[in-house]
Scaffold this motif. Structure first.
Motif: not given
Length: 467
Positions: A9-21
């Motif tokens: 999940f943390e890797a996804l947040l770092r990689q994808k701005l949409a997920a981070f948003t």
């Protein structure tokens, strides 16, 4: 969540701005439902290209309340500084309250436990934190500014301009010129590296010569255009090798704003404002501001008067009677709760004494309840002299220029609330002037009409608040 799942999940947040948003949304708007949509992925993907240096000039146009500020002014700076706390980001908007709100939301994200765990190397320097600036311990920052404000000595590698102008000012040529000139003369010089640094403009369209219209004439920009309705088939990148294909008539985000909601908005705003702010297609200035077909017609007999019925006269005055002077115009109208019936229009070149007598005569002729006169120029003396003669005249202080005032009336005219007689000797002249506005030779009738409509918009016929 297992340790393995947490790391993924943390890797996804770092990689994808949409997920981070989305994670920022839950941090900042607890209790609200997040409705994901492809347009958020499109915005995020284009901003990722900005962060990677692949896009240096980006325009994003989309309707209001589409999470544009959350993703561009809050999440994107936090995501960029998380990856590189040396980055220098400038975030700009038209109002101090907006930039302060976005800055505070950014602080909340950067101080959240999940963010600190995600980017342990990104820390806010408490010694270098002010209302306008959040500096990192690595020397980067997120700096806020208002459009038109000074940025002396400050620069950035990414500049984000989020709503450079409020909608109410967009019809003012002076306000548009101020914004465009500030961009040309102040903002462009603030880039650290003018060859490689990036500018992002995100806004709803407001006018053909708003900032988007201005910059598209001066350089190469990538434009992510997201109207509420798709006018044509278009393929929009939303990720590496991923495309969203919009079909004609397809809504941008039907779960949040379905068709019936948009139709109500169109009716309440008027088609000109809706076309600009929701369709990103501002109507060119000229005859398209007011359409003759918007006016309804009335014929004898008029509906029976109610206790709320008022006779209102609106005057646009000139004080010289020579042929080069402007006309004086008086519009007499019967004002009801939901309709304005135009009864008569006087349009003559009159010197001051004749104008004063004519206003008194028209008031007595129609038994007017209230007389509106613009409180500037000859109108100031008229108001005082009429009151001295026991004729009450309401002083109107105009807000904005002529175009701004008429634009505020378009929704009510388009809704059919302004009714004209089926025939009258003044009707053709009224039509000619109004259809040429604001580029015609004369605008006296247009001014008197907008004064009348804008004044009645602020009054309640139920409370008889007509003074």
């Amino acid at each position: 969540m297992t340790v393995s799942d947490k790391r993924l999940f943390e890797a996804l947040l770092r990689q994808k701005l949409a997920a981070f948003t989305e994670r920022c949304f839950h941090e900042l708007m607890s209790g609200h439902v997040y409705l994901h949509n492809w347009h958020l992925e499109a915005i995020a993907y284009h901003l990722e290209q900005v962060a990677a240096g692949k896009i240096k000039r980006l325009i994003i146009t989309l309707p209001p309340r589409s999470l544009k500020s959350l993703i561009t002014s809050v999440a994107f700076p936090a995501w960029v500084l998380g990856h590189d706390p040396h980055k220098r980001i400038i975030s700009v908007s038209y109002a101090r309250t907006l930039v302060a709100d976005y800055a505070n939301q950014f602080r909340r994200v950067a101080r959240a436990d999940w963010y600190r765990a995600l980017y342990p190397w990104m820390r806010i320097d408490p010694r270098k934190e002010t209302e306008d600036e959040v500096r990192t311990t690595a020397g980067g920052y997120r700096l806020t500014a208002t459009v038109g404000g000074a940025l002396t000595g400050r620069g950035g590698s990414i500049v984000i301009i989020d709503d450079p102008m409020k909608a109410a000012d967009a019809q003012s040529e002076a306000e548009r010129t101020k914004v465009n000139r500030w961009f040309d003369e102040t903002l462009l010089s603030r880039l650290d590296d003018k060859r490689n640094d990036a500018i992002v403009i995100v806004m709803q369209r407001l006018h053909v010569d708003d900032l988007v219209g201005h910059v598209k004439q001066t350089g190469e920009w990538v434009h992510l255009d997201l109207p509420a309705f798709a006018d044509e088939a278009v393929a929009i990148p939303i990720g590496p090798g991923r495309i969203h294909r919009r079909h004609p008539g397809e809504l941008l985000h039907p779960e949040r704003e379905p068709l019936n909601v948009l139709e109500v908005l169109r009716a309440s705003m008027g088609s000109a404002a809706f076309s600009a702010q929701y369709q990103q297609q501002p109507v060119p200035p000229g005859g398209d501001m007011v359409k003759w077909s918007w006016f309804e017609r009335w014929a004898e007999p008029l509906p029976k008067k109610s206790y709320a019925t008022k006779i209102v006269q609106s005057w646009d005055t000139a004080s010289k009677s020579n042929q080069l002077a402007d006309f004086s115009v008086g519009i007499t109208a019967r004002v009801e709760k939901d309709a304005i019936y135009i009864l008569d229009i006087v349009r003559e070149r009159l010197d001051y004494p004749a104008l004063k007598k004519r206003i008194v005569r028209e008031k007595e002729r129609w038994k007017a309840d209230i007389v509106l006169i613009e409180d500037k120029g000859s109108g100031q003396s008229l108001i005082q002299d009429l009151r001295h003669d026991h004729v009450f005249a309401k002083a109107i202080l105009p807000e904005g220029d002529k175009v701004v005032r008429m634009f505020a009336c378009t929704a009510k005219i388009e809704a059919g609330a302004i009714l004209l007689p089926t025939s009258a000797p003044w009707l053709d002249g009224f039509r000619t002037e109004l259809m040429a506005f604001p580029n015609g030779k004369h605008d006296d009738q247009a001014d008197a009409l907008s004064q009348l409509i804008n004044w009645t918009r602020t009054k309640s016929t139920y409370t008889l608040d007509f003074v």
